[in-house]
Scaffold this active site. Structure first.
Site, PDB file in Angstrom:
ATOM      1  N   ARG A 134       4.639  11.724 -10.327  1.00 46.01           N
ATOM      2  CA  ARG A 134       3.841  12.363 -11.373  1.00 46.01           C
ATOM      3  C   ARG A 134       2.393  11.945 -11.188  1.00 46.01           C
ATOM      4  O   ARG A 134       2.092  11.066 -10.374  1.00 46.01           O
ATOM      5  CB  ARG A 134       4.327  12.094 -12.797  1.00 46.01           C
ATOM      6  N   GLY A 135       1.500  12.612 -11.907  1.00 48.19           N
ATOM      7  CA  GLY A 135       0.067  12.415 -11.702  1.00 48.19           C
ATOM      8  C   GLY A 135      -0.429  13.495 -10.753  1.00 48.19           C
ATOM      9  O   GLY A 135       0.110  13.647  -9.653  1.00 48.19           O
ATOM     10  N   ALA A 136      -1.456  14.247 -11.177  1.00 40.90           N
ATOM     11  CA  ALA A 136      -1.898  15.411 -10.402  1.00 40.90           C
ATOM     12  C   ALA A 136      -2.217  15.074  -8.941  1.00 40.90           C
ATOM     13  O   ALA A 136      -1.734  15.760  -8.034  1.00 40.90           O
ATOM     14  CB  ALA A 136      -3.093  16.063 -11.095  1.00 40.90           C
ATOM     15  N   ARG A 162       5.681  22.751 -10.675  1.00 39.39           N
ATOM     16  CA  ARG A 162       4.895  22.396 -11.880  1.00 39.39           C
ATOM     17  C   ARG A 162       3.837  23.480 -12.039  1.00 39.39           C
ATOM     18  O   ARG A 162       2.715  23.341 -11.536  1.00 39.39           O
ATOM     19  CB  ARG A 162       4.188  21.030 -11.723  1.00 39.39           C
ATOM     20  N   GLN A 207       4.051   5.413 -20.503  1.00 41.43           N
ATOM     21  CA  GLN A 207       3.570   5.215 -19.123  1.00 41.43           C
ATOM     22  C   GLN A 207       2.770   3.930 -18.968  1.00 41.43           C
ATOM     23  O   GLN A 207       2.693   3.383 -17.867  1.00 41.43           O
ATOM     24  CB  GLN A 207       2.684   6.398 -18.675  1.00 41.43           C
ATOM     25  N   ASP A 218      -7.530  14.338 -17.466  1.00 34.83           N
ATOM     26  CA  ASP A 218      -6.972  15.527 -16.820  1.00 34.83           C
ATOM     27  C   ASP A 218      -8.016  16.598 -16.614  1.00 34.83           C
ATOM     28  O   ASP A 218      -7.913  17.405 -15.709  1.00 34.83           O
ATOM     29  CB  ASP A 218      -5.826  16.093 -17.655  1.00 34.83           C
ATOM     30  N   ASN A 227      -7.331  14.155 -22.277  1.00 34.33           N
ATOM     31  CA  ASN A 227      -6.536  13.091 -21.645  1.00 34.33           C
ATOM     32  C   ASN A 227      -5.324  12.816 -22.534  1.00 34.33           C
ATOM     33  O   ASN A 227      -5.175  13.397 -23.615  1.00 34.33           O
ATOM     34  CB  ASN A 227      -7.391  11.826 -21.435  1.00 34.33           C
ATOM     35  N   LYS A 228      -4.486  11.918 -22.083  1.00 37.50           N
ATOM     36  CA  LYS A 228      -3.236  11.577 -22.777  1.00 37.50           C
ATOM     37  C   LYS A 228      -3.461  11.364 -24.274  1.00 37.50           C
ATOM     38  O   LYS A 228      -4.453  10.769 -24.685  1.00 37.50           O
ATOM     39  CB  LYS A 228      -2.679  10.291 -22.156  1.00 37.50           C
TER      40      LYS A 228
END
Lengths: 329, 329
Positions: A55-57, A89, A184, A225, A235-236
Site C-alpha cells: 500500500r502507499g501510492a 486500485r 497504520q 495524498d 491526507n489521512k
C-alpha cells in the site's frame, strides 16, 4: 530500510525484483509477522495491490512497474496486462503513471522498472536530506499514519527526514499517532522505527494534543495524498486536527511529499472529494465488535488541511512555503 | 435510562437497590451483552468497583452508598467496611464522600442511600434541563467519552441535555467519538443512544475535526472530572483537541458537570496531575497486539482544556461562563 531478522539486520525495500520475480513485504501481517510475497505473474501483481499486501501510492506504482516488466519478459499480451494491473486500485494515480511509463519503455523492461523504482527512492532520499535540516538535536517529532518506507519502497516521505536525521547522529524521539481506524501508525510506522532503532512512543490519536500543549512536541511532519493549487492538502483522517492544534501551540507543521503530489488543476481543499469507507473498519477490530451492531459509524478516510496551518512543504527540490508552491512546482 | 430488552423497553439505572441487594449493569460486557451483577455483601461491592463493572465517579459513589447501607443492615463492622469499600478506587473523591455520608446517616441506611442516589440523579436531570436549552432543533452535537447514565446512575452529565432535548421532540444527531484507548464512546455512549432511540454516528476520534471543518457539527458537549479555580478542566484524553478545533471553527464547546466537580483549591489546569495508565490499554485490543511488542506506548488518561476554549459550564444550578465560576459555585 533496516529490518531486524533472525539472521541479523538486513537492508530491505518494500518491493523489489529478483530473478524476474517481484518480491515484497506482505504488509497485512505487520507488525506481528514479517512475511514475504512473491508475484509470479501479472495476476499475482493485481492480487498483491488489490488485497493491500502493498500500500502507499509510490510503492504501488513501483509494484506495477515491476509487474509490467515481468509480464513483458514472460511475453504476455501487454495491453491486456496493463488494463488488468490498472484495475487493481482504480483511483491510484501513481499506478496509472507507472503502467504508462512501462508501455513507453517496453524495449528494456527490467532496466525501465529499476529506473522507475530508483527515481521514486531517490526523491524520497532527497526529501529526507532537505527535511533533516529542520530537525534539531533532541527534537521530539509527531507523525501521523505511515508515510514511511513501506509506502514508498524506501526512506518514506514524512519518515525520510526522521531516518536521515537519526543516521546523522541526531538524538530524536518520535511520537507515533496510532491512526485509527486502520492503525497504520501503530502497526507500520512503529514497526519501521523499531527496526531502525529510532526511539519512539506510540500514542492514541487523542493524546497528541496533550503532548503539544505540554510543550513536549517540537515539530510535526506528515505525508500527503494531494496538494492543491492554494496549498491545501488532503491526507489521512486526523491530519487536520493535528495541524490546528500544532498552530495553536506554535509548533511547526510540515508536509513531506514529492512534487508530483501537486495538483494545480484543483483550486482549494474543499474541492477534493473525500472517500468514505466501510463502517466495519471502525466497528470491527481484529474480528471483534467494539460498538453496538445497530449503531451506524461514519468513516471518512481523509480530511483537508488548509494551507494556513502548514509551515512548509518538504520536497525533493527543497522546502517551500504554501505561497511559493505555484512558482516552484 | 431506556434499555431495549427481549421483554421490551425498560427504564433502568446503572445501579440500584432491590430487596437489600445491590444490583448493577455489569458494564464490562457492553455493548455486546447486557449482563447484571448482584452484590451480596461489601466484598462484592469492592470487587464491582475495583473491576470496573461500574465506572464513572457519581455511579461509583452511589454503588458505595448502597453497599454501605447493605453492610449496615447485615450488621457488619461498619468502620472496617468503610475502609474496604474506599480502598477499591483510592483516587475516587465521590467514593469517599458517599462512604462518609453513610457513616453520618447510619440510623436509616436504606433511606440515606436512596437519598444520596436521588440527589445524584436529580442533579443530572437539572443539568439536562438547563443544557437542553442550548440545543436547537436539527442540531448536530459532538460528544467525547461516556458522560452518560452509565457513569452517573441516570441521565448522565454531557448526555443529559441530549436526552432531554430528544424527549422534548428536538430532532438531533449525535456524533460519538469512539474515545481511544478504552473506547467508552463506541462501547457505552453509542449503546445508551441506541437504547434511547437517539440518532447518532460513531466516528474515530480523528474524524471529529473533519466534521467541524465542514460545518457539520453545531455544538460540543463533554463531561469533566475536575474544574479548577481559573475555569480550566481535566477530562478524558482528547478533550483538549476537540476544544481547540471547536474554537477554531466557532463551534460552542460546553462542559456539563455538577457543581461538586469544582475544585477551587487548585489554581490552573497545569496543576492537575495526569494519570498515566498501562500501555497495554493501547497496544492490546481484544487480546490482540496492534503495535510491535517492543515499541513503547504512552497512555495519559486525561488532558487539560484551558478555560479560554470553554463556552460555558452546564450545572444543576444553571449555565455559567468560566469567568462566573467563582461567584456561582
Amino acid at each position: 530500510m533496516k529490518v531486524k531478522m533472525e539472521e541479523g539486520e538486513k537492508d530491505l525495500k518494500a518491493v523489489w525484483m529478483d530473478d524476474n520475480k517481484v518480491k515484497m513485504i506482505d504488509q497485512r501481517f505487520l507488525p506481528s509477522e514479517l512475511k514475504f510475497y512473491t508475484a509470479g505473474d501479472y495476476k499475482d501483481i493485481h492480487k498483491a495491490i488489490k488485497k493491500m499486501m502493498v500500500r502507499g501510492a509510490p510503492a504501488i506504482g513501483v509494484t506495477a512497474a515491476y509487474g509490467m516488466a515481468q509480464a513483458i519478459i514472460q511475453e504476455k499480451k501487454i495491453e491486456k496486462v496493463a488494463e488488468h494491473i490498472k484495475s487493481a486500485r482504480p483511483t491510484a494515480y501513481d499506478l496509472f503513471n507507472a503502467v504508462e511509463f512501462m508501455l513507453d519503455h517496453a524495449e528494456k523492461p527490467v532496466k525501465a522498472a529499476e529506473d522507475y523504482a530508483s527515481n521514486v527512492i531517490e526523491k524520497c532520499r532527497k526529501i529526507g536530506e532537505h527535511g533533516s535540516e529542520l530537525i534539531e538535536n533532541e527534537d521530539r517529532i509527531l507523525t501521523h499514519c505511515n508515510a514511511g518506507a513501506l509506502a514508498t519502497v524506501d526512506y518514506g516521505t514524512a519518515l525520510a527526514p526522521i531516518r536521515i536525521a537519526s543516521e546523522r547522529g541526531k538524538d530524536i524521539h518520535v511520537f507515533v499517532d496510532e491512526t485509527r481506524p486502520r492503525l497504520q501508525g501503530a502497526r507500520l510506522t512503529a514497526w519501521e522505527l523499531h527496526n531502525e532503532g529510532i526511539p519512539h512512543s506510540v500514542i492514541v490519536d487523542n493524546a497528541s494534543g496533550h503532548y503539544m500543549f505540554r510543550g513536549e512536541i517540537d515539530l510535526v511532519i506528515v505525508g500527503t495524498d494531494r496538494i492543491v493549487s492554494n496549498g491545501d492538502i488532503a491526507n489521512k483522517i486526523g491530519t487536520y486536527e493535528k495541524a490546528v492544534v500544532a498552530k495553536e501551540n506554535d509548533i511547526p507543521f510540515y508536509v513531506a511529499a514529492p512534487v508530483t503530489t501537486y495538483d494545480s488543476s484543483t483550486e482549494t481543499g474543499r474541492d477534493i472529494p473525500i472517500e468514505n469507507r466501510d463502517e466495519k473498519e471502525i466497528k470491527m477490530i481484529n474480528n471483534s465488535l467494539i460498538a453496538p451492531k445497530d449503531s451506524p459509524a461514519r468513516n471518512p478516510a481523509f480530511d483537508v488541511t488548509p494551507a494556513e496551518y502548514i509551515s512548509g512543504f518538504i520536497t525533493e527540490k527543497g522546502i517551500f512555503s504554501p505561497s511559493e508552491l505555484d512558482d516552484m512546482f
